[in-house]
Scaffold this active site. Structure first.
Site, PDB file in Angstrom:
ATOM      1  N   ASP A  44      37.797  57.481 -76.306  1.00 24.32           N
ATOM      2  CA  ASP A  44      39.201  57.138 -76.490  1.00 24.32           C
ATOM      3  C   ASP A  44      39.986  58.392 -76.862  1.00 24.32           C
ATOM      4  O   ASP A  44      39.685  59.039 -77.859  1.00 24.32           O
ATOM      5  CB  ASP A  44      39.319  56.089 -77.615  1.00 24.32           C
ATOM      6  CG  ASP A  44      40.685  55.433 -77.684  1.00 24.32           C
ATOM      7  OD1 ASP A  44      41.695  56.131 -77.489  1.00 24.32           O
ATOM      8  OD2 ASP A  44      40.736  54.223 -77.939  1.00 24.32           O
ATOM      9  N   CYS A  84      45.571  52.350 -74.701  1.00 23.68           N
ATOM     10  CA  CYS A  84      44.203  51.815 -74.646  1.00 23.68           C
ATOM     11  C   CYS A  84      44.008  50.646 -73.688  1.00 23.68           C
ATOM     12  O   CYS A  84      43.329  50.756 -72.671  1.00 23.68           O
ATOM     13  CB  CYS A  84      43.755  51.414 -76.047  1.00 23.68           C
ATOM     14  SG  CYS A  84      43.844  52.774 -77.239  1.00 23.68           S
ATOM     15  N   LYS A 132      33.379  49.910 -77.839  1.00 21.90           N
ATOM     16  CA  LYS A 132      34.767  49.533 -77.571  1.00 21.90           C
ATOM     17  C   LYS A 132      34.967  49.155 -76.104  1.00 21.90           C
ATOM     18  O   LYS A 132      34.704  49.948 -75.206  1.00 21.90           O
ATOM     19  CB  LYS A 132      35.702  50.689 -77.950  1.00 21.90           C
ATOM     20  CG  LYS A 132      37.173  50.345 -77.816  1.00 21.90           C
ATOM     21  CD  LYS A 132      38.046  51.420 -78.427  1.00 21.90           C
ATOM     22  CE  LYS A 132      39.519  50.980 -78.410  1.00 21.90           C
ATOM     23  NZ  LYS A 132      40.381  51.948 -79.112  1.00 21.90           N
ATOM     24  N   HIS A 255      64.451  65.345 -73.734  1.00 19.87           N
ATOM     25  CA  HIS A 255      64.739  64.200 -72.873  1.00 19.87           C
ATOM     26  C   HIS A 255      64.901  62.985 -73.785  1.00 19.87           C
ATOM     27  O   HIS A 255      64.168  62.826 -74.757  1.00 19.87           O
ATOM     28  CB  HIS A 255      63.569  63.993 -71.893  1.00 19.87           C
ATOM     29  CG  HIS A 255      63.830  62.954 -70.862  1.00 19.87           C
ATOM     30  ND1 HIS A 255      63.666  61.598 -71.105  1.00 19.87           N
ATOM     31  CD2 HIS A 255      64.241  63.046 -69.565  1.00 19.87           C
ATOM     32  CE1 HIS A 255      63.972  60.923 -70.008  1.00 19.87           C
ATOM     33  NE2 HIS A 255      64.317  61.768 -69.061  1.00 19.87           N
ATOM     34  N   ASP A 317      39.979  56.755 -71.796  1.00 23.84           N
ATOM     35  CA  ASP A 317      41.076  55.877 -71.378  1.00 23.84           C
ATOM     36  C   ASP A 317      42.392  56.637 -71.207  1.00 23.84           C
ATOM     37  O   ASP A 317      43.243  56.268 -70.402  1.00 23.84           O
ATOM     38  CB  ASP A 317      41.246  54.703 -72.351  1.00 23.84           C
ATOM     39  CG  ASP A 317      41.406  55.133 -73.810  1.00 23.84           C
ATOM     40  OD1 ASP A 317      41.311  56.340 -74.108  1.00 23.84           O
ATOM     41  OD2 ASP A 317      41.593  54.237 -74.661  1.00 23.84           O
TER      42      ASP A 317
END
Length: 531
Positions: A44, A84, A132, A255, A317
């Site tokens: 992750d 995620c 996970k 931005h 991910d």
């Protein structure tokens, strides 16, 4: 997608079942090798640029380097949604986010969705998952989902603790993220005690939490994860001299969507260079610990004699900004957030190969089916990586023809006050927002400007027009943005009604409580006006 609209769940399930679930494995041709085992390690928040030069100079990652020596690294691999659950939903479904309608961390796939692992099991693979997963609906905090639903409300509230570092343990302590180590231990034991005895091929999935930042309880009752935590053992793997201090635009020049993201992530305050360097160093140290867990899996396969029969895939991910563009976390199309690691080694995979083609996580689904010799559904968003890994001409290898020269990523969740779409092709990265006209688009030349500091959209209007036309041929993004806005409003109304008289108290004490409690009436009125 029909006419650019998201497919309904029922239609989606029928398409997949008709295209893939009923197909039989392709018969092995004379002389074919047995079907390979597969191990997928998905962590992750690992920035994919750390897997090749010059990013790999900042931290020692021996397991990733081992995979590079004995396999292939993809130099331009991207998440399909930099958060995620939606990202993982794309990986497990093989479909773009707007097709599965995985809009935020609360909204993923249905629990009974047919994944590539389900199909592999149906076609004779032994399957095992540890750690996970996070690709189905209904997870993550209430705060996380309410922040996503209310992103169109006219207010600005800090939703995270200020990013910080924390040193723990001593110079010999290498098991810092104990939960991940226990999960890795389970996977290692499964390989050594069960997989080694199988007569059928197997697929093993290991999902790691690292190097995602740790929770920050100092920020109050409801808190996010803004702590970069490691031990001296892992910090010594970091080359401090190679750490790049990112350049920031002034707050007034940012931005507007970036400003909203930076503010809600609590990053608009002052940070010293030392603070930024430490955040990045601790993050890299957390990546080194992640790499060690990958190493345990490779070691177990080697010691059991399974390594030569197993395709090993390592990915994440999404990435981690680690203070680039005055942000931490993900939820951004900048490289630190959207560029993921993707390394493959195993039978038939070329060694020491670097592949420059743009690829993305939806490619995992057809790749898994290809490895298992299962017919690949024609409606998938992704394309198998096997032709690239084996250097085959893709038009001959796939009935779908050659893979496209672009990848798509999109984001519809929290910490960003607009739906965002990214098209990456050639040297260009095109980012557009909402309906394509109400927010200025961004265009970056990644060859000339790898740090994405100069938006050249105004300078190259013809390129912007061409890329926007290409994007609209893939997804009717103004319509998708409108659908997400309607979904957010309806979800919020249902949630508000479910709370009854408790609504004011509950909403005041979500992760934004420190700002909200300064002027409760103002923020409640802003929501009422939005509704």
């Amino acid at each position: 997608m029909r006419d650019g609209r998201p497919l309904g769940r029922a239609a989606l399930a029928l398409l997949l079942m008709a295209a893939g679930a009923g197909g039989r494995p392709r018969p092995a041709a004379p002389g074919d090798q047995p079907r390979s085992n597969v191990v997928l390690v998905a962590c992750d928040s690992l920035d994919g640029r750390l897997t090749f030069f010059p990013g790999n100079q900042t931290v020692d990652l021996p397991s990733i380097n081992f995979m590079k020596r004995h396999g292939t690294v993809f130099l331009n691999a991207y998440t399909n949604s930099p958060i995620c659950c939606p990202s993982r939903a794309a990986m497990w479904s093989g479909l773009f986010t707007h097709l599965t309608e995985s809009w935020n961390n609360f909204k993923g796939l249905d629990p009974d969705y047919v994944t590539w692992m389900d199909l592999m099991e149906k076609h004779g693979y032994r399957t095992q998952k540890f750690g996970k997963l996070d690709f189905t609906s209904g997870h993550h905090s209430v705060s996380n989902r309410v922040e996503a639903w209310t992103r169109d409300v006219n207010f600005l509230l800090r939703q995270e603790g200020r990013p910080m570092v924390k040193l723990t343990g001593h110079r010999k302590q290498f098991r810092v993220m104990e939960k991940d180590w226990r999960t890795t231990d389970k996977a290692v034991n499964w390989i050594k005690e069960e997989a080694v005895n199988f007569t059928q091929p197997f697929i093993l999935y290991l999902g790691l939490n690292l190097p995602h930042p740790y929770p920050s309880p100092y920020a109050g009752e409801n808190f996010g994860s803004s702590t970069f935590l490691t031990s001296p053992y892992w910090l010594e793997k970091v080359n401090y001299e190679a750490i790049k201090i990112p350049k920031w635009s002034s707050l007034s020049e940012m931005h507007p969507v970036d400003y909203y993201s930076s503010y809600t992530k609590n990053c608009t305050g002052e940070f010293t260079k030392e603070e930024v360097r430490n955040i990045r160093a601790f993050y890299y140290a957390m990546c080194a610990e992640t790499d060690a867990m990958l190493g345990e899996i490779i070691s177990a396969l080697r010691h059991t004699g399974l390594l030569g029969k197993t395709v090993v895939i390592f990915t994440a991910d999404h990435g981690e900004l680690a203070m680039e563009h005055r942000q931490f976390y993900k939820m951004s199309m900048y490289e630190g957030s959207s560029h993921v690691p993707l390394l493959v080694m195993g039978p038939g995979v070329r060694e020491q190969q670097q592949i420059p083609n743009v690829v993305s996580l939806v490619d995992i689904y057809p790749t898994m089916l290809d490895i298992a010799r299962i017919p690949v559904p024609q409606n998938l968003s992704g394309h198998s990586l096997i032709p690239l890994l084996h250097e085959k001409a893709e038009s001959k290898a796939s009935p779908r023809g050659p893979r496209p020269s672009w990848v798509l990523s999109e984001f519809h969740g929290c910490n960003v006050n607009s739906s965002v779409y990214m098209l990456r092709t050639g040297k260009w990265k095109y980012i557009t927002y909402s309906d394509g006209s109400s927010v200025l688009p961004q265009l970056f030349d990644l060859t000339a400007d790898p740090d994405e500091l100069t938006n050249v959209a105004i300078k190259f209007p013809v390129t912007v027009h061409s890329l926007d036309k290409m994007l609209r041929s893939i997804v009717n993004y103004p319509e998708v943005s409108s659908s997400v806005q309607e979904y957010n409003k309806q979800q919020f109304i249902s949630w508000k009604q479910s709370l009854g008289q408790n609504y004011s108290s509950v909403i005041a004490n979500l992760r934004w409580h420190q700002d909200w409690l300064k002027d409760r009436k103002k923020y409640e009125n802003a929501i009422d006006k939005w509704l």
